[in-house]
Design an enzyme around this catalytic site. Sequence first.
Site, mmCIF file in Angstrom:
data_model
loop_
_atom_site.group_PDB
_atom_site.id
_atom_site.type_symbol
_atom_site.label_atom_id
_atom_site.label_comp_id
_atom_site.label_asym_id
_atom_site.label_seq_id
_atom_site.Cartn_x
_atom_site.Cartn_y
_atom_site.Cartn_z
ATOM 1 N N LYS A 97 39.479 44.496 18.004
ATOM 2 C CA LYS A 97 38.586 43.554 18.489
ATOM 3 C C LYS A 97 37.776 43.977 19.568
ATOM 4 C CE LYS A 97 39.659 38.639 18.823
ATOM 5 N NZ LYS A 97 40.810 37.833 19.250
HETATM 6 C C1 E4P Z 1 40.059 34.409 18.304
HETATM 7 O O1 E4P Z 1 40.123 35.347 17.856
HETATM 8 C C2 E4P Z 1 40.810 34.159 19.680
HETATM 9 O O2 E4P Z 1 41.952 34.695 19.715
HETATM 10 C C3 E4P Z 1 40.890 32.703 19.861
HETATM 11 O O3 E4P Z 1 40.391 31.871 18.686
HETATM 12 C C4 E4P Z 1 40.437 31.991 21.220
HETATM 13 O O4 E4P Z 1 40.795 30.538 21.169
HETATM 14 P P1 E4P Z 1 40.995 29.878 22.494
HETATM 15 O O5 E4P Z 1 39.427 29.331 22.712
HETATM 16 O O6 E4P Z 1 41.867 28.561 21.863
HETATM 17 O O7 E4P Z 1 41.793 30.687 23.369
#
Ligand code: E4P
Length: 215
Positions: free
Chosen positions: A83
């Site tokens: 990522k």
């Molecule tokens: C995606 O890969 C992220 O980990 C995640 O969806 C972030 O979500 P949030 O805005 O609820 O923290």
Amino acid sequence: MQIFIDSADIEEIRDAAAMGVVDGVTTNPSLVAKTGRPFKDVLVDICEVVDGPISAEVIATDYDGMMTEARSLAKMHKNIVVKIPLIAEGLKAVRTLTDEGIRTNVTLCFSPTQGLLAAKAGATYVSPFIGRIDDISGNGMEIVEQLVTIYQNYGLPTQVLAASIRHPVHVVQASLIGAHVATLPHKVIHQLVKHPLTDSGLERFLADAKKIPSS
Ligand code: E4P
């Protein structure tokens, strides 16, 4: 639409995977911090439970640092997807990682132009953050729709990974739009299963079953 679980909690991941509905996992530094465990230990456990793409995020913000972390993460397991944040240095890293055959999930995408550039750089997945845009009175789902169209228009192989999903309506909308993947918190996966008519119907069947004479 593929369903990933957005969690670093191994019990949540085991629970959802046992239902047979989990195609992959996304983690982020905030989710890993909540476990109180070392990052790589968490990843090893997840890789044992889910045989699908598992996103692991770099924390460096410069090209060299991201490349070092990314190569080390990718070496851990064949299912690791690195990522990378959607910043200029991140796009450079995505280009090199793609050329090296390492899959990437470009995270923190908040606009269609960011998503277009990430796809041009060769991202495997791009993650528009729906809930965080909704939180500031925007329309997060609009970006999912725009990215699906843009990638289709130009035959770009990048997959739209709908992220920051907060409730079941987000899941319905993402699937109607044709997002390739949605990553869901454990709680939302269970919300998708629940229906009050299923519960009351089951209650009645079980009550009636007691009235059936035994043979
Ligand atoms: C995606 O890969 C992220 O980990 C995640 O969806 C972030 O979500 P949030 O805005 O609820 O923290």
